[in-house]
Write a protein that holds these residues in place. Sequence first.
Motif, PDB file in Angstrom:
ATOM      1  N   SER A   1      -4.637  13.786  -8.101  1.00  0.00           N
ATOM      2  CA  SER A   1      -4.594  13.653  -9.550  1.00  0.00           C
ATOM      3  C   SER A   1      -4.707  15.047 -10.140  1.00  0.00           C
ATOM      4  N   ILE A   2      -3.712  15.457 -10.919  1.00  0.00           N
ATOM      5  CA  ILE A   2      -3.697  16.794 -11.503  1.00  0.00           C
ATOM      6  C   ILE A   2      -3.982  16.678 -12.995  1.00  0.00           C
ATOM      7  N   GLN A   3      -5.073  17.272 -13.436  1.00  0.00           N
ATOM      8  CA  GLN A   3      -5.457  17.211 -14.843  1.00  0.00           C
ATOM      9  C   GLN A   3      -4.502  18.066 -15.671  1.00  0.00           C
ATOM     10  N   THR A   4      -4.003  17.525 -16.779  1.00  0.00           N
ATOM     11  CA  THR A   4      -3.040  18.254 -17.599  1.00  0.00           C
ATOM     12  C   THR A   4      -3.612  18.750 -18.921  1.00  0.00           C
ATOM     13  N   SER A   5      -4.836  18.360 -19.244  1.00  0.00           N
ATOM     14  CA  SER A   5      -5.483  18.835 -20.467  1.00  0.00           C
ATOM     15  C   SER A   5      -6.980  18.624 -20.332  1.00  0.00           C
ATOM     16  N   PRO A   6      -7.779  19.180 -21.256  1.00  0.00           N
ATOM     17  CA  PRO A   6      -9.225  18.949 -21.185  1.00  0.00           C
ATOM     18  C   PRO A   6      -9.606  17.485 -21.333  1.00  0.00           C
ATOM     19  N   ASN A   7      -8.697  16.667 -21.860  1.00  0.00           N
ATOM     20  CA  ASN A   7      -8.948  15.231 -21.986  1.00  0.00           C
ATOM     21  C   ASN A   7      -8.891  14.599 -20.602  1.00  0.00           C
ATOM     22  N   SER A   8      -9.986  13.998 -20.169  1.00  0.00           N
ATOM     23  CA  SER A   8     -10.063  13.467 -18.806  1.00  0.00           C
ATOM     24  C   SER A   8      -9.036  12.375 -18.541  1.00  0.00           C
ATOM     25  N   GLY A   9      -8.483  11.785 -19.599  1.00  0.00           N
ATOM     26  CA  GLY A   9      -7.493  10.732 -19.404  1.00  0.00           C
ATOM     27  C   GLY A   9      -6.087  11.245 -19.201  1.00  0.00           C
ATOM     28  N   ASP A  10      -5.875  12.551 -19.390  1.00  0.00           N
ATOM     29  CA  ASP A  10      -4.540  13.128 -19.249  1.00  0.00           C
ATOM     30  C   ASP A  10      -4.380  13.709 -17.850  1.00  0.00           C
ATOM     31  N   SER A  11      -3.607  13.052 -17.019  1.00  0.00           N
ATOM     32  CA  SER A  11      -3.443  13.546 -15.657  1.00  0.00           C
ATOM     33  C   SER A  11      -2.153  13.017 -15.058  1.00  0.00           C
ATOM     34  N   ILE A  12      -1.700  13.726 -14.021  1.00  0.00           N
ATOM     35  CA  ILE A  12      -0.551  13.300 -13.229  1.00  0.00           C
ATOM     36  C   ILE A  12      -1.109  12.677 -11.957  1.00  0.00           C
ATOM     37  N   VAL A  13      -0.820  11.425 -11.722  1.00  0.00           N
ATOM     38  CA  VAL A  13      -1.384  10.716 -10.576  1.00  0.00           C
ATOM     39  C   VAL A  13      -0.297  10.492  -9.532  1.00  0.00           C
ATOM     40  N   ILE A  14      -0.559  10.960  -8.315  1.00  0.00           N
ATOM     41  CA  ILE A  14       0.342  10.720  -7.192  1.00  0.00           C
ATOM     42  C   ILE A  14      -0.430   9.897  -6.175  1.00  0.00           C
ATOM     43  N   GLY A  15      -0.107   8.627  -6.053  1.00  0.00           N
ATOM     44  CA  GLY A  15      -0.875   7.730  -5.199  1.00  0.00           C
ATOM     45  C   GLY A  15      -0.560   7.886  -3.728  1.00  0.00           C
ATOM     46  N   GLY A  16      -1.164   7.019  -2.908  1.00  0.00           N
ATOM     47  CA  GLY A  16      -0.917   7.032  -1.478  1.00  0.00           C
ATOM     48  C   GLY A  16       0.354   6.276  -1.125  1.00  0.00           C
ATOM     49  N   ALA A  17       0.733   6.324   0.154  1.00  0.00           N
ATOM     50  CA  ALA A  17       1.947   5.642   0.612  1.00  0.00           C
ATOM     51  C   ALA A  17       1.744   5.201   2.053  1.00  0.00           C
ATOM     52  N   LEU A  18       1.731   3.881   2.273  1.00  0.00           N
ATOM     53  CA  LEU A  18       1.461   3.315   3.591  1.00  0.00           C
ATOM     54  C   LEU A  18       2.574   2.356   3.996  1.00  0.00           C
ATOM     55  N   LEU A  19       3.056   2.521   5.221  1.00  0.00           N
ATOM     56  CA  LEU A  19       4.054   1.613   5.788  1.00  0.00           C
ATOM     57  C   LEU A  19       3.357   0.652   6.738  1.00  0.00           C
ATOM     58  N   ASN A  20       3.561  -0.643   6.517  1.00  0.00           N
ATOM     59  CA  ASN A  20       2.963  -1.681   7.357  1.00  0.00           C
ATOM     60  C   ASN A  20       3.958  -2.065   8.452  1.00  0.00           C
ATOM     61  N   LEU A  21       3.590  -1.788   9.705  1.00  0.00           N
ATOM     62  CA  LEU A  21       4.518  -1.968  10.828  1.00  0.00           C
ATOM     63  C   LEU A  21       4.269  -3.244  11.618  1.00  0.00           C
ATOM     64  N   ASN A  22       3.449  -4.145  11.108  1.00  0.00           N
ATOM     65  CA  ASN A  22       3.092  -5.348  11.856  1.00  0.00           C
ATOM     66  C   ASN A  22       4.311  -6.141  12.318  1.00  0.00           C
ATOM     67  N   ARG A  23       5.258  -6.349  11.429  1.00  0.00           N
ATOM     68  CA  ARG A  23       6.426  -7.171  11.791  1.00  0.00           C
ATOM     69  C   ARG A  23       7.281  -6.488  12.847  1.00  0.00           C
ATOM     70  N   LEU A  24       7.455  -5.175  12.727  1.00  0.00           N
ATOM     71  CA  LEU A  24       8.258  -4.466  13.727  1.00  0.00           C
ATOM     72  C   LEU A  24       7.569  -4.481  15.085  1.00  0.00           C
ATOM     73  N   LEU A  25       6.252  -4.291  15.093  1.00  0.00           N
ATOM     74  CA  LEU A  25       5.525  -4.263  16.359  1.00  0.00           C
ATOM     75  C   LEU A  25       5.544  -5.616  17.058  1.00  0.00           C
ATOM     76  N   ALA A  26       5.737  -6.684  16.291  1.00  0.00           N
ATOM     77  CA  ALA A  26       5.781  -8.027  16.875  1.00  0.00           C
ATOM     78  C   ALA A  26       7.164  -8.380  17.411  1.00  0.00           C
ATOM     79  N   MET A  27       8.162  -7.553  17.094  1.00  0.00           N
ATOM     80  CA  MET A  27       9.528  -7.855  17.516  1.00  0.00           C
ATOM     81  C   MET A  27       9.779  -7.415  18.947  1.00  0.00           C
TER      82      MET A  27
END
Length: 670
Positions: free
Chosen positions: A576-602
């Motif tokens: 999260s990158i703050q863009t101003s002194p206001n704590s609510g102003d930010s650029i949020v880059i979330g996580g990214a997860l790939l679920n491989l359960n179906r492929l592993l079962a094949m």
Amino acid sequence: MNINKYKLPFAATALVMALSGCGGESANVTPEVYDESTANGSCKTRTTGCVEFALDYPLNGLNFTCSSDTKNRFTILFDPNGGAATGACKDTDEITFFLRGEKDKKIELGKMPLRNIAHVSVAQLPRLTLLDIAAGIQGRAAQKLSPDDATVKVAIRLVRLIQAVGLQSRQIVNARDIQPISISDADRKKLEQITSLITTEQFKGLSDKDFTDAVKPWVDISKVSNADAFDVITQLMRITTAAVYQPEFSLFSSKEVLGSALSGTEGLVGCNKEECKAEDKSATHLLGHFIVMTDRQGKTFGSGLQWRGKAETDVTSIGGVNAQLIRKVKPVQMTALPQDSWINPITKAINNNPDLTTQPGFQFNVADINSQPLIVTQGKLFNDYMIAGKERFYKLLTGKKEVNEEDKKNYGLWQQQINSESFKGTLDLYKIYPITYLDSKVFKSENNVSRGAYIFPLYADLTFKFTDTSVNTVKLGIVIDRNGDIRTNMKDKPPTAPDSSSTIIDMSTGTNGCSGADVLGSSMIDDNNVQQYRIGTTGRAFTSSGTDGNKISIRMILADKVFQSLDGALIGMNSSIQTSPNSGDSIVIGGALLNLNRLLAMRSGGKPAPDDVPFKDSADSDVKWANSFASFQSIYSAVDPADEDAKKWAKFTGGSIQFNLAPCYEVKTK
């Protein structure tokens, strides 16, 4: 389990919990006097003077002692949930390593001061590498990552020993694989069969034949060649360096480093004068921010931006100058194309790579015809966590009371020529989200399965949608290769201009896009003669059972003009990158997860559905992407609504991503 971020945490095993009789936190247990213990350290973590460290190899069972505790022995423990093998000693301790048998036989592995890798306890565990241990055996640090280096030769011998244990117990399938290896009770019992103690001097001094014969009653290291071992060392050193790196805004700190004792740094700042004073209205100040990442092949790339201008009103701090620049000056994009000149895994320093002599420092191309590249000319990583550009933070990182001229060579510094005018300044930088090995229970590739089905390389198409729905959707072909790195897999060169009659910019996988080499050479031109681009890597594989299991985390930065409206896009950064002194102003880059359960079962040869790999963030919501440059352009566009370029970029601030397996992809067999 919290898989929101990976900071090499330690979660205690049931055995340690039973021994401690309490919460089971690592290194809490003080064993009975003179008794061997599975406790992994002499002090309680997160207490004054205690430093917990993580071994670069996922090895369970390496013995050690801490010099401040003369009565007890400890064992490095690997925790599969945390993904790390850890130990702990006092920050002033000297650590002695060894492999101990069931009774009195042992192999001595030298000693080293803990301060060689960490001076203070920080939010992220410092890495203890096998090369660090080898340096303790040899008596000096490695000078170069080369099989001819005396210390690397010792590390090769140590790796041959570890890999031979893994092969003997079938914990790895080939001599170059890196997977969790545990030294079991049976291994310790068999270690008693060696004829005598192997001293540190013998470990480094015996000929290959004599050493092989000495350990053969325990393990046959002839099954692991010197070349195999050097390949493992190279992989480990790249993994140790691979992470996300970013500076912190003065006053506008990223979420990841806020709360740290080392937060509040100035980031990338400077000016066109010898001394940059906030009160000097004649100085042109420069503020920068970037996010770069190093992948599993040791390449570093990323995207950022900079502001340049004078302080228009009275300010008394660099933070005040930064706030004015962000609000009133149009930002300029910076792009770091893939380079080898980032932090060297041996020296831990920028622009101190003994294998490279041509490029002076790490370069960011600047999207301004009047600007030369911004070059990070120097900087040394301390505690495996931070580069300090200023004296105050350097002292905190190193524990020094005073600094000398040699110390100043470790400061983070940069320079840039703009309109024939020289700008220079300092860089405070954090290393966050270090990566780890990829567990073969989840990350199944041709390299790490003995037989049966495997799923990597994995070919897919990413569909990028924009929050501003007037912007065309982009479909981008990618491949996660057998090593865990991510590159584009476009069927053709992207169009230079979007088709006005279409709502999609098509850079997807071609009909034959799942054939040919997945790992490309330095030119990044594939077997179909199409130019491809490095864009990311996998962070780690999660092996726990339940909803959190069988997932991999991925991170990507699209840093090239070829990506057009996605140039500078950030995925999976958990920041999260703050863009101003206001704590609510930010650029949020979330996580990214790939679920491989179906492929592993094949089974092998299976043809999965396009949506058989769910793509979610850490909160199990749809994955979002963001673009920091576009977001700050949006801020400037509000200041100058007539600026058409800023108005265009303001539409590219972020959106959502959909992950679909490529039509040509199938599960393969070995």
